[in-house]
Design a protein around this motif. Structure first.
Motif, PDB file in Angstrom:
ATOM      1  N   ALA A 190     -57.838-110.464  12.515  1.00 44.85           N
ATOM      2  CA  ALA A 190     -57.220-111.613  13.182  1.00 44.85           C
ATOM      3  C   ALA A 190     -58.248-112.732  13.291  1.00 44.85           C
ATOM      4  O   ALA A 190     -59.424-112.480  13.528  1.00 44.85           O
ATOM      5  N   PRO A 191     -57.820-113.976  13.119  1.00 41.65           N
ATOM      6  CA  PRO A 191     -58.771-115.080  13.248  1.00 41.65           C
ATOM      7  C   PRO A 191     -59.229-115.207  14.698  1.00 41.65           C
ATOM      8  O   PRO A 191     -58.476-114.892  15.616  1.00 41.65           O
ATOM      9  N   PRO A 192     -60.457-115.642  14.907  1.00 40.51           N
ATOM     10  CA  PRO A 192     -60.935-115.803  16.277  1.00 40.51           C
ATOM     11  C   PRO A 192     -60.155-116.904  16.989  1.00 40.51           C
ATOM     12  O   PRO A 192     -59.612-117.808  16.358  1.00 40.51           O
ATOM     13  N   ALA A 193     -60.108-116.790  18.294  1.00 41.09           N
ATOM     14  CA  ALA A 193     -59.403-117.800  19.084  1.00 41.09           C
ATOM     15  C   ALA A 193     -60.082-119.151  18.915  1.00 41.09           C
ATOM     16  O   ALA A 193     -61.302-119.245  18.908  1.00 41.09           O
ATOM     17  N   ARG A 194     -59.292-120.203  18.763  1.00 42.01           N
ATOM     18  CA  ARG A 194     -59.854-121.545  18.609  1.00 42.01           C
ATOM     19  C   ARG A 194     -60.152-122.178  19.956  1.00 42.01           C
ATOM     20  O   ARG A 194     -60.911-123.125  20.041  1.00 42.01           O
ATOM     21  N   SER A 195     -59.515-121.659  21.016  1.00 37.96           N
ATOM     22  CA  SER A 195     -59.821-122.186  22.337  1.00 37.96           C
ATOM     23  C   SER A 195     -59.606-121.104  23.382  1.00 37.96           C
ATOM     24  O   SER A 195     -58.842-120.165  23.174  1.00 37.96           O
ATOM     25  N   VAL A 196     -60.290-121.256  24.485  1.00 38.99           N
ATOM     26  CA  VAL A 196     -60.187-120.333  25.603  1.00 38.99           C
ATOM     27  C   VAL A 196     -60.055-121.185  26.849  1.00 38.99           C
ATOM     28  O   VAL A 196     -60.760-122.176  27.013  1.00 38.99           O
ATOM     29  N   SER A 197     -59.149-120.791  27.731  1.00 37.76           N
ATOM     30  CA  SER A 197     -58.952-121.541  28.960  1.00 37.76           C
ATOM     31  C   SER A 197     -59.054-120.584  30.140  1.00 37.76           C
ATOM     32  O   SER A 197     -58.419-119.536  30.159  1.00 37.76           O
ATOM     33  N   VAL A 198     -59.888-120.939  31.109  1.00 37.17           N
ATOM     34  CA  VAL A 198     -60.068-120.128  32.307  1.00 37.17           C
ATOM     35  C   VAL A 198     -60.143-121.059  33.508  1.00 37.17           C
ATOM     36  O   VAL A 198     -60.938-122.001  33.517  1.00 37.17           O
ATOM     37  N   ASN A 199     -59.311-120.797  34.490  1.00 38.35           N
ATOM     38  CA  ASN A 199     -59.317-121.569  35.739  1.00 38.35           C
ATOM     39  C   ASN A 199     -59.305-123.078  35.500  1.00 38.35           C
ATOM     40  O   ASN A 199     -60.026-123.830  36.143  1.00 38.35           O
ATOM     41  N   GLY A 200     -58.537-123.520  34.536  1.00 37.41           N
ATOM     42  CA  GLY A 200     -58.404-124.950  34.294  1.00 37.41           C
ATOM     43  C   GLY A 200     -59.461-125.550  33.384  1.00 37.41           C
ATOM     44  O   GLY A 200     -59.423-126.733  33.084  1.00 37.41           O
ATOM     45  N   PHE A 201     -60.431-124.763  32.945  1.00 35.76           N
ATOM     46  CA  PHE A 201     -61.450-125.254  32.027  1.00 35.76           C
ATOM     47  C   PHE A 201     -61.148-124.717  30.639  1.00 35.76           C
ATOM     48  O   PHE A 201     -60.876-123.533  30.476  1.00 35.76           O
ATOM     49  N   ALA A 202     -61.197-125.579  29.645  1.00 31.36           N
ATOM     50  CA  ALA A 202     -60.905-125.156  28.277  1.00 31.36           C
ATOM     51  C   ALA A 202     -62.122-125.382  27.394  1.00 31.36           C
ATOM     52  O   ALA A 202     -62.769-126.424  27.466  1.00 31.36           O
ATOM     53  N   LEU A 203     -62.429-124.390  26.585  1.00 30.69           N
ATOM     54  CA  LEU A 203     -63.476-124.501  25.575  1.00 30.69           C
ATOM     55  C   LEU A 203     -62.794-124.414  24.223  1.00 30.69           C
ATOM     56  O   LEU A 203     -62.008-123.509  23.980  1.00 30.69           O
ATOM     57  N   THR A 204     -63.095-125.357  23.357  1.00 31.88           N
ATOM     58  CA  THR A 204     -62.466-125.388  22.045  1.00 31.88           C
ATOM     59  C   THR A 204     -63.529-125.236  20.975  1.00 31.88           C
ATOM     60  O   THR A 204     -64.572-125.881  21.029  1.00 31.88           O
ATOM     61  N   SER A 205     -63.251-124.388  20.011  1.00 35.63           N
ATOM     62  CA  SER A 205     -64.175-124.138  18.916  1.00 35.63           C
ATOM     63  C   SER A 205     -63.895-125.116  17.781  1.00 35.63           C
ATOM     64  O   SER A 205     -62.747-125.406  17.471  1.00 35.63           O
ATOM     65  N   THR A 206     -64.956-125.608  17.177  1.00 40.17           N
ATOM     66  CA  THR A 206     -64.824-126.528  16.061  1.00 40.17           C
ATOM     67  C   THR A 206     -65.655-126.005  14.899  1.00 40.17           C
ATOM     68  O   THR A 206     -66.795-125.588  15.091  1.00 40.17           O
ATOM     69  N   ALA A 207     -65.096-126.022  13.720  1.00 41.26           N
ATOM     70  CA  ALA A 207     -65.838-125.590  12.537  1.00 41.26           C
ATOM     71  C   ALA A 207     -66.684-126.752  12.027  1.00 41.26           C
ATOM     72  O   ALA A 207     -66.236-127.894  12.001  1.00 41.26           O
ATOM     73  N   VAL A 208     -67.903-126.452  11.659  1.00 42.07           N
ATOM     74  CA  VAL A 208     -68.806-127.462  11.128  1.00 42.07           C
ATOM     75  C   VAL A 208     -69.310-126.964   9.779  1.00 42.07           C
ATOM     76  O   VAL A 208     -69.817-125.845   9.679  1.00 42.07           O
TER      77      VAL A 208
END
Length: 138
Positions: free
Chosen positions: A39-57
């Motif tokens: 499965a592809p890795p998650a592109r974003s994770v959200s916890v308690n209203g904070f979101a982290l988004t992954s970007t490919a470089v």
């Protein structure tokens, strides 16, 4: 009116702290669900209203080494640990004194793995290399 006892104050503080910890701790204590193989890795994770988004470089492929010449092996060993060859090869034309100052800065400020006795050879390599290139018009 009588002042509350120390025990009553401590009890209220402990109860209040527990309430706050339960309120902010929230969520389930269950183990995370396993991700399906392939499965592809998650592109974003959200916890308690904070979101982290992954970007490919996409980084440039720079597996090149410095061109052959006297002391090229030394330059490849010492300089490629921090810099790509293209970075060193695209530097503006510097005098031997400027190259010496640059190499000393790498040693002293950035703790590059360059022995003091290697500095003249590295400076010689870059000044010779730059002298062999045509000077840009201008």
């Amino acid at each position: 009116m009588r002042a509350p006892s120390l025990a009553a104050i401590v009890l209220v503080l402990i109860a209040g702290s527990l309430f706050v910890l339960v309120a902010i701790g929230g969520g389930s204590r269950d183990a995370p669900k396993p991700v399906a193989a392939g499965a592809p890795p998650a592109r974003s994770v959200s916890v308690n209203g904070f979101a982290l988004t992954s970007t490919a470089v996409d980084l440039p492929d720079d597996a090149a080494t410095y061109p052959p010449g006297p002391h090229a092996d030394l330059v490849n060993q010492r300089c490629l640990s921090c810099h790509s060859a293209s970075m060193g090869l695209t530097q503006p034309r510097l005098t031997a004194a400027q190259w010496a100052a640059t190499v000393e800065k790498m040693r002293d400020t950035y703790h590059a793995p360059i022995a003091p006795g290697d500095v003249p050879a590295i400076v010689s390599y870059f000044t010779t290399l730059q002298a062999s290139k045509p000077q840009p018009a201008g």
